[in-house]
Enzyme design. Structure first.
Site, PDB file in Angstrom:
ATOM      1  N   SER A 667       0.807  -1.227   0.000  1.00  0.00           N
ATOM      2  CA  SER A 667       0.000   0.000   0.000  1.00  0.00           C
ATOM      3  C   SER A 667       0.837   1.273   0.000  1.00  0.00           C
ATOM      4  CB  SER A 667      -0.932   0.006   1.216  1.00  0.00           C
ATOM      5  OG  SER A 667      -0.194   0.011   2.408  1.00  0.00           O
ATOM      6  N   LYS A 710      -6.678   3.971   8.354  1.00  0.00           N
ATOM      7  CA  LYS A 710      -5.727   4.925   7.769  1.00  0.00           C
ATOM      8  C   LYS A 710      -6.287   6.343   7.777  1.00  0.00           C
ATOM      9  CE  LYS A 710      -3.432   1.480   4.867  1.00  0.00           C
ATOM     10  NZ  LYS A 710      -3.169   0.993   3.505  1.00  0.00           N
TER      11      LYS A 710
END
Length: 769
Positions: A667, A710
């Site tokens: 990611s 996140k």
């Protein structure tokens, strides 16, 4: 000079005669012929030798006929007295039907002081052996023997020596060697007798103790009977308990079989103790005991809301379960196909978000019993399934013990830290949990200790885990996963106000009149002193504030008001301050987002170039997947960049702080592309921009996990704009509205869209320089 005699030889098949021995021998035809030959041709002397199966004898003894007559058994026999040892020579002729041979007499060994000392040692050993056998008359005879050779040959009478050992003595003419042999054998025999005597004493002591215990128990039973305190027989008591207990049919049959074994077993048998323990365990289980669930869905939701702030997903799931169960009860569908309507939920989230305490709230909302099973660090499969009853100290598994502890067959069982279960040579506990957590199988769960079916289909299992990746795929598939991704800053303030503050006030023996903490202080604590997904660190800081306040109250009266202005006096300087602007002030640094076991976090990626070849150096404890992302990012820019990339043709160094923390995953791909593009163009990355997503060689942004965590981390770090993959756009439905209001979340499909916005323009970069 040696002397040779001509003598008839008598071979003895089952005996060995040594010098000095007097032996009776039954007269048969062969023996009679030898005796007659001795009386006629050798002055009543003959040669006695052992009969050997494999060879001709080499040594014998010269014997004299003492008497011929009737033996004690009634048979006719002869008594012979053995004299000196002789070496057997060749055959010769002689009168009668006997075999005549030459016999060379062995000269006696001169006796020295060493031989006398050796003989004295042997005599002591023989006397010690005879004393243990209480042969006192024989001891007197041995003590009168002073000749070492005669003493050594007395071993011919020893019952503990075999014919082979006696033959070896006969064939050893040297006195020193002969004494060494008999001394060694006597030592071994004495050691054997000592061990045997010790074992006999131990056995006798044990038997005496058992007899004493038996007599005492009988006397105790008689005394109790006289006092009217007689107890029923244990076996009869177990049979009555089993027949009166409310057990399932198959369990009752198994229990009665074990009672039958107990009736046939001896009280002293260890199996009786094992059977009693098993029966106690079976009878203690609540086979047909169930609690009634609450049917008030509104009240259940109120209980959940009162105990925990937020966590709407798991609360909704419990309320849905309760509503469906109430409808099943109305229609008589509590059990369908032998299976109850239990549930298996996995609460996955970072530490401190309330996973464990949520289990107790669920039990209260359902009005069920609650029991917690800690699985962290469990490595033995028997901890789940139990031990076989054949093992010493066998116990049922933790699941069975949890049901017994709860006292009902439909409790809420919290399987805490299921992601911390390990495996080793003792088995894999996670594999044993497959049957427990499978609604299609757990109605017939079989524990190794019980060996009868236990219905777990009505149990509500709540498993907690910090990271779902470490849960085996087969086990993960059996559970309904509910993610608890952490709290927003507003959530933390609300939790602190409604739950944490009052709890810490009670622990510090304070009241709200003594200490008041303002909302601005709570917001500062949550924002600048803690940066976590949960609230554990926030609670510790509140405890510290109240301890400081209690200390001040001891010296100065009056209430204390804690505000943002004086918070530093209680907890010191803030631990966390916005650092994105400082870190991204130079080209080559970008801000990414990551997920760890403790929740979401920001991640800075730094790139630099130096003269050299087109090499790429990676540091920061990166995993293989993250290293591949770095190579993909560099290859993409070299192949697709529409700006000058001359600086990327040098030696590139990519670093991901903190270097002591292992990192992996795809990611960070778009973050690496942005950092390298910033390095190539000399344009810094906007300080309020964060990003996440996997990148391909063509610049496509692929979806990733942990979007909610996140975005929460981005909010805590003070970011304003966050880029996520386009295909993660549906995940925004799970993000709290207040987070989306504070962040400009931009879904993108191509990394070029990120570069176009994230990089400062040339003039801004120049001004910043």
């Amino acid at each position: 000079m040696s002397v040779t005699l001509k003598l008839p030889m008598l071979s003895l098949p089952d005996a060995v005669v040594l010098p000095g021995m007097v032996v009776p021998i039954e007269l048969d035809d062969a023996t009679q012929a030898v005796v007659d030959a001795a009386r006629v041709g050798s002055d009543d002397q003959l040669l006695l030798a052992p009969r050997l199966a494999d060879r001709y004898p080499t040594f014998g003894v010269v014997a004299t006929v003492e008497q011929i007559g009737q033996l004690p058994g009634g048979a006719r026999g002869v008594v012979l007295r053995a004299g000196r040892r002789a070496r057997i020579g060749t055959g010769v002729t002689g009168p009668g039907a006997a075999l005549w041979v030459e016999a060379e007499l062995i000269e006696p060994t001169p006796v020295t002081s060493e031989i006398r000392a050796q003989a004295a040692e042997y005599k002591q050993l023989v006397i010690a052996i005879l004393q243990r056998r209480n042969a006192w008359q024989v001891i007197d005879s041995v003590q009168r023997v002073n000749d070492p050779s005669e003493l050594a040959d007395l071993a011919g009478y020893a019952s503990y020596l075999s014919n082979e050992q006696k033959r070896e003595l006969l064939e050893t003419p040297d006195l020193v060697a002969r004494l060494a042999l008999v001394t060694d054998w006597a030592r071994r025999q004495l050691a054997e007798l000592e061990v045997t005597e010790k074992i006999r004493d131990d056995v006798r002591e044990g038997m005496d103790k058992r007899q004493r215990d038996f007599l005492l128990r009988e006397q105790l039973a008689a005394i109790r009977k006289e006092l009217g305190e007689d107890e029923p027989d244990g076996t009869e008591d177990y049979r009555a308990r089993v027949e009166q207990a409310n057990l399932p049919d198959k369990v009752r049959e198994a229990a009665l079989r074990e009672v039958g074994k107990l009736e046939r077993a001896s009280d002293q048998s260890p199996e009786a103790g094992w059977i009693r323990t098993w029966l106690d365990t079976v009878l203690d289980l609540p086979w047909n005991v169930k609690t009634s669930d609450t049917t008030d869905v509104t009240e259940a939701r109120r209980v959940l809301d009162a105990d925990h702030h937020g966590l709407d997903d798991v609360k909704d799931r419990i309320v849905e379960y309760l509503a469906v169960r109430a409808r099943r009860a109305e229609r008589g569908l509590e059990v369908v196909g032998g299976r109850g309507s239990g549930a298996v939920l996995a609460l996955v989230g970072p530490p401190g978000v309330g996973k464990t305490s949520l289990g107790e709230s669920v039990a209260r909302a359902l009005d069920r019993k609650f029991v917690r099973v800690a699985l962290g660090g469990v490595r033995d499969e028997a901890e789940i399934r139990g031990h076989r009853r054949t093992y010493v100290g066998a116990l049922p598994g933790r699941i069975v013990r949890a049901i017994s502890e709860a006292g009902s067959m439909n409790p809420v069982v919290l399987l805490d830290e299921i992601d911390k279960v390990g495996s080793d040579y003792r088995g894999d506990p996670a594999a044993a949990l497959l049957e427990v957590l499978d609604p299609a199988q757990n109605h017939t769960f079989r524990d190794h200790y019980l060996e009868v079916d236990l219905d777990l289909s009505d149990v509500v299992f709540l498993a907690t885990a910090n990271v779902a990746d470490t849960i085996p795929a087969a086990l993960y598939d059996r559970m309904e996963v509910v993610s608890l991704d952490g709290y927003t800053e507003d959530d933390k303030i609300a939790i602190a106000r409604t739950h944490l503050l009052q709890r810490q006030l009670d622990r510090a023996a304070l009241t709200a009149d003594d200490v008041t903490i303002g909302d601005d202080a709570l917001r500062l604590l949550a924002g600048n002193y803690t940066r976590e997904a949960g609230v554990r660190q926030l609670e510790r800081l509140l405890a510290k504030v109240l301890r400081k306040a209690a200390t001040k109250l001891a010296t100065q009266p009056g209430p204390i008001m804690v505000t943002a202005d004086n918070l530093r006096d209680f907890v010191g300087r803030p631990r966390f301050t916005p650092e994105s602007a400082e870190r991204t002030a130079v080209p080559g640094v970008s801000t990414g987002l990551a997920v760890t076991g403790a929740g979401g976090d920001v991640l800075f990626i730094e790139a630099s170039a130096s003269p050299g070849d087109r090499s790429l150096t990676l540091t920061g404890q990166l995993g293989d997947v993250m290293k591949e992302s770095a190579h993909i990012a560099l290859s993409y820019l070299r192949a697709h960049a529409d700006f000058d990339i001359t600086s990327l043709d040098r030696a590139i160094h990519l670093h991901v702080p903190a270097g002591a923390v292992p990192k992996d995953g795809p990611s960070a791909g778009v973050t690496m592309v942005t950092a390298l593009a910033s390095l190539a163009t000399g344009r810094p990355v906007r300080s309020d921009v964060g990003m996440t997503g996997e990148v391909t060689l063509n610049g496509r942004v692929l979806p990733i996990g942990g979007v909610k965590q996140k975005l929460l981390a981005a909010q805590r770090a003070g970011l304003k704009t966050v880029f996520i993959p386009k295909r993660n756009e549906p995940d925004l439905d799970d993000v709290p509205a207040e987070v989306l209001e504070q962040l400009d979340v931009r879904p993108v499909a191509d990394v070029a869209e990120i570069l176009e916005y994230a990089l400062e323009n040339s003039s801004a970069a120049h001004a910043a320089a």
